[in-house]
Design an enzyme around this catalytic site. Structure first.
Site, PDB file in Angstrom:
ATOM      1  N   GLY A  12       0.841  -1.206   0.000  1.00 40.67           N
ATOM      2  CA  GLY A  12       0.000   0.000   0.000  1.00 40.67           C
ATOM      3  C   GLY A  12       0.865   1.240   0.000  1.00 40.67           C
ATOM      4  CB  ILE A  14       4.124   2.192   4.495  1.00 41.58           C
ATOM      5  CG1 ILE A  14       3.352   3.181   5.377  1.00 41.58           C
ATOM      6  CG2 ILE A  14       5.547   2.023   5.032  1.00 41.58           C
ATOM      7  CD1 ILE A  14       3.204   2.751   6.832  1.00 41.58           C
ATOM      8  CG  ASP A  34      -1.448  -5.902  -0.891  1.00 41.47           C
ATOM      9  OD1 ASP A  34      -2.618  -6.231  -0.585  1.00 41.47           O
ATOM     10  OD2 ASP A  34      -0.911  -4.863  -0.488  1.00 41.47           O
ATOM     11  NE  ARG A  91       0.008   5.488  15.885  1.00 41.69           N
ATOM     12  CZ  ARG A  91       0.237   6.708  16.390  1.00 41.69           C
ATOM     13  NH1 ARG A  91      -0.192   7.029  17.582  1.00 41.69           N
ATOM     14  NH2 ARG A  91       0.911   7.610  15.681  1.00 41.69           N
ATOM     15  CG  ASN A  98      -4.584  -3.681  11.287  1.00 45.12           C
ATOM     16  OD1 ASN A  98      -5.171  -3.930  10.239  1.00 45.12           O
ATOM     17  ND2 ASN A  98      -4.103  -2.490  11.570  1.00 45.12           N
ATOM     18  CG  ASN A 123      -0.155   1.806  14.120  1.00 45.09           C
ATOM     19  OD1 ASN A 123       0.629   1.702  15.045  1.00 45.09           O
ATOM     20  ND2 ASN A 123      -0.026   2.724  13.162  1.00 45.09           N
ATOM     21  NE  ARG A 154       5.273  11.273  12.395  1.00 41.84           N
ATOM     22  CZ  ARG A 154       4.367  10.308  12.406  1.00 41.84           C
ATOM     23  NH1 ARG A 154       4.150   9.623  13.519  1.00 41.84           N
ATOM     24  NH2 ARG A 154       3.681  10.025  11.333  1.00 41.84           N
ATOM     25  CG  HIS A 178       3.701   4.090  17.215  1.00 41.47           C
ATOM     26  ND1 HIS A 178       4.375   5.263  16.983  1.00 41.47           N
ATOM     27  CD2 HIS A 178       2.987   3.841  16.082  1.00 41.47           C
ATOM     28  CE1 HIS A 178       4.067   5.706  15.773  1.00 41.47           C
ATOM     29  NE2 HIS A 178       3.222   4.869  15.215  1.00 41.47           N
TER      30      HIS A 178
HETATM   31  N1  APR Z   1      -1.880  -9.821   3.356  1.00 43.65           N
HETATM   32  C1  APR Z   1      -1.142  -8.970   2.632  1.00 43.65           C
HETATM   33  N2  APR Z   1      -1.439  -7.675   2.489  1.00 43.65           N
HETATM   34  C2  APR Z   1      -2.544  -7.222   3.078  1.00 43.65           C
HETATM   35  C3  APR Z   1      -3.382  -8.046   3.853  1.00 43.65           C
HETATM   36  C4  APR Z   1      -3.015  -9.411   3.980  1.00 43.65           C
HETATM   37  N3  APR Z   1      -3.747 -10.260   4.693  1.00 43.65           N
HETATM   38  N4  APR Z   1      -4.400  -7.301   4.317  1.00 43.65           N
HETATM   39  C5  APR Z   1      -4.217  -6.046   3.870  1.00 43.65           C
HETATM   40  N5  APR Z   1      -3.103  -5.996   3.111  1.00 43.65           N
HETATM   41  C6  APR Z   1      -2.546  -4.860   2.380  1.00 43.65           C
HETATM   42  C7  APR Z   1      -3.621  -3.960   1.774  1.00 43.65           C
HETATM   43  O1  APR Z   1      -4.179  -4.547   0.608  1.00 43.65           O
HETATM   44  C8  APR Z   1      -2.821  -2.691   1.491  1.00 43.65           C
HETATM   45  O2  APR Z   1      -2.248  -2.689   0.187  1.00 43.65           O
HETATM   46  O3  APR Z   1      -1.837  -3.984   3.238  1.00 43.65           O
HETATM   47  C9  APR Z   1      -1.692  -2.752   2.540  1.00 43.65           C
HETATM   48  C10 APR Z   1      -1.749  -1.616   3.535  1.00 43.65           C
HETATM   49  O4  APR Z   1      -1.548  -0.448   2.845  1.00 43.65           O
HETATM   50  P1  APR Z   1      -2.334   0.901   3.164  1.00 43.65           P
HETATM   51  O5  APR Z   1      -3.780   0.599   3.364  1.00 43.65           O
HETATM   52  O6  APR Z   1      -1.973   1.898   2.121  1.00 43.65           O
HETATM   53  O7  APR Z   1      -1.734   1.319   4.591  1.00 43.65           O
HETATM   54  P2  APR Z   1      -0.333   2.036   4.912  1.00 43.65           P
HETATM   55  O8  APR Z   1      -0.546   3.498   4.968  1.00 43.65           O
HETATM   56  O9  APR Z   1       0.729   1.490   4.041  1.00 43.65           O
HETATM   57  O10 APR Z   1      -0.114   1.556   6.437  1.00 43.65           O
HETATM   58  C11 APR Z   1       0.101   0.191   6.744  1.00 43.65           C
HETATM   59  O11 APR Z   1       1.165   0.686   8.867  1.00 43.65           O
HETATM   60  O12 APR Z   1       1.386   2.737   9.920  1.00 43.65           O
HETATM   61  C12 APR Z   1       0.672   1.542   9.867  1.00 43.65           C
HETATM   62  O13 APR Z   1      -1.535   2.152  10.669  1.00 43.65           O
HETATM   63  C13 APR Z   1      -0.775   1.785   9.533  1.00 43.65           C
HETATM   64  O14 APR Z   1      -1.515  -0.429  10.034  1.00 43.65           O
HETATM   65  C14 APR Z   1      -1.173   0.457   8.971  1.00 43.65           C
HETATM   66  C15 APR Z   1       0.091  -0.024   8.258  1.00 43.65           C
END
Ligand code: APR
Length: 311
Positions: A12, A14, A34, A91, A98, A123, A154, A178
């Site tokens: 995603g 990050i 993913d 969080r 999660n 988180n 930060r 955190h």
């Molecule tokens: N297996 C693999 N990937 C997964 C799964 C899974 N079971 N479930 C969700 N994902 C993927 C989503 O499809 C998405 O592409 O995890 C990715 C998360 O990306 P974002 O939603 O863009 O979140 P992001 O901003 O990257 O943050 C990720 O880090 O800082 C923490 O709170 C934040 O928990 C979050 C994590």
């Protein structure tokens, strides 16, 4: 020597930026994994970065997948899979969903990359790292949560912004969980070795500490749809680099404490030596009574959240 293999679980916000940063530093070949139904978008992200390589002369390979077999033998795994926060969410609100994701991820890493150093960002961080450690059975040295690097970054950024001095010269650390109970340690913060209280008033320093504690929430509110991703990705990259290059960097990370700082059996942000052994050592030093009280408070918050995992 063959290149190192770095698996990113979650492609995603990050994960995508991290793939780019790893490429620019040529730290190793990257596999972005993913959910299986997002396999094509991951292949697309990998291909996009592959095509960027000639612009910087970066010689690493990237691939996208939805199949854990492709992470086999990874040296490092960075787990960003999970829901990010939306405005109004803490969080801790993410815990239930999660936790299910981390369970799936932990079982697969145990199967396909049991020798990797694993860094997590999901988180609520301290509880998710604890859950990952319990479920995966990986040794404690090879499990770390990325939070302190970000929170300290930060803190350092805000000091630099307030003093107008180079962020390169700001040394400062954030300890603890955190979340809102984290501890920006103002006592040991310096700019080029000069103590912070010689540069800023107490009011300004307190305001920087408060802003550091709420920095993630400030970004969540402004973005409106998701949480910070550039600085978390850079913080993960720092930890990956420290491990792969055996740098022995001192980076605040969520590590399993077994007696350190009077904590036993929980992951919390503490100063860690990160090198080829993973979390090689937790550095300890004396806390003041006030800091110890803050540590007790942050530990209580972590324990409360960990209890909710039922692990
Ligand atoms: N297996 C693999 N990937 C997964 C799964 C899974 N079971 N479930 C969700 N994902 C993927 C989503 O499809 C998405 O592409 O995890 C990715 C998360 O990306 P974002 O939603 O863009 O979140 P992001 O901003 O990257 O943050 C990720 O880090 O800082 C923490 O709170 C934040 O928990 C979050 C994590």
């Amino acid at each position: 020597m063959s290149r190192k293999k770095i698996a990113l679980i979650g492609g995603g916000q990050i994960g995508s930026i991290l793939a780019l940063l790893i490429t620019q530093k040529e730290l190793g070949d990257v596999v972005i994994l993913d959910r299986p139904d997002f396999s094509d978008p991951m292949k697309g992200k990998a291909l996009d970065i592959m095509a960027l390589r000639p612009h910087g002369g970066y010689d690493v390979n990237l691939s996208g997948t939805g199949d854990y077999a492709d992470i086999e033998g990874a040296d490092v795994v960075v787990v960003t899979a999970g829901l990010p926060r939306k405005p109004g969410m803490t969080r801790d609100d993410l815990l239930e969903i999660n936790l299910g994701i981390i369970r799936d991820v932990a079982e697969n890493i145990q199967q396909y990359a049991p020798d990797a150093f694993v860094i997590l960002t999901t988180n609520p961080l301290d509880a998710m790292v604890y859950a990952f450690y319990k479920i995966s059975g990986l040794p404690k040295e090879r499990v770390a949560g990325m939070a302190g690097a970000l929170d300290s970054g930060r803190f350092r950024a805000f000091v630099s912004m307030e003093t107008g001095l180079s962020s390169e010269d700001v040394s400062a650390i954030v300890l603890g969980g955190h979340g809102p109970t984290m501890i920006p340690l103002v006592r040991t913060a310096t700019v080029g070795g000069v103590p912070l209280d010689a540069l800023l008033s107490k009011e300004k320093i307190d305001a920087i500490a408060d802003r550091t504690r709420e920095a993630g929430t400030e970004v969540v509110k402004l973005l409106g749809n998701g949480s910070a991703y550039n600085s978390p990705a850079a913080s993960c990259c720092e930890m990956v680099e420290a491990y792969l290059k055996d740098k022995k960097r001192v980076i605040s990370s969520a590590a399993l404490c077994e007696g350190e700082y009077g904590i036993d059996g929980y992951f919390m942000g503490v100063p860690c030596v990160i090198g080829s052994g993973g979390v090689e050592k937790i550095l300890e030093f004396e806390m003041t009574a006030e800091e110890q009280a803050m540590l007790d408070k942050t530990l209580k918050a972590i324990i409360d959240t960990v209890k909710e995992t039922g692990l």
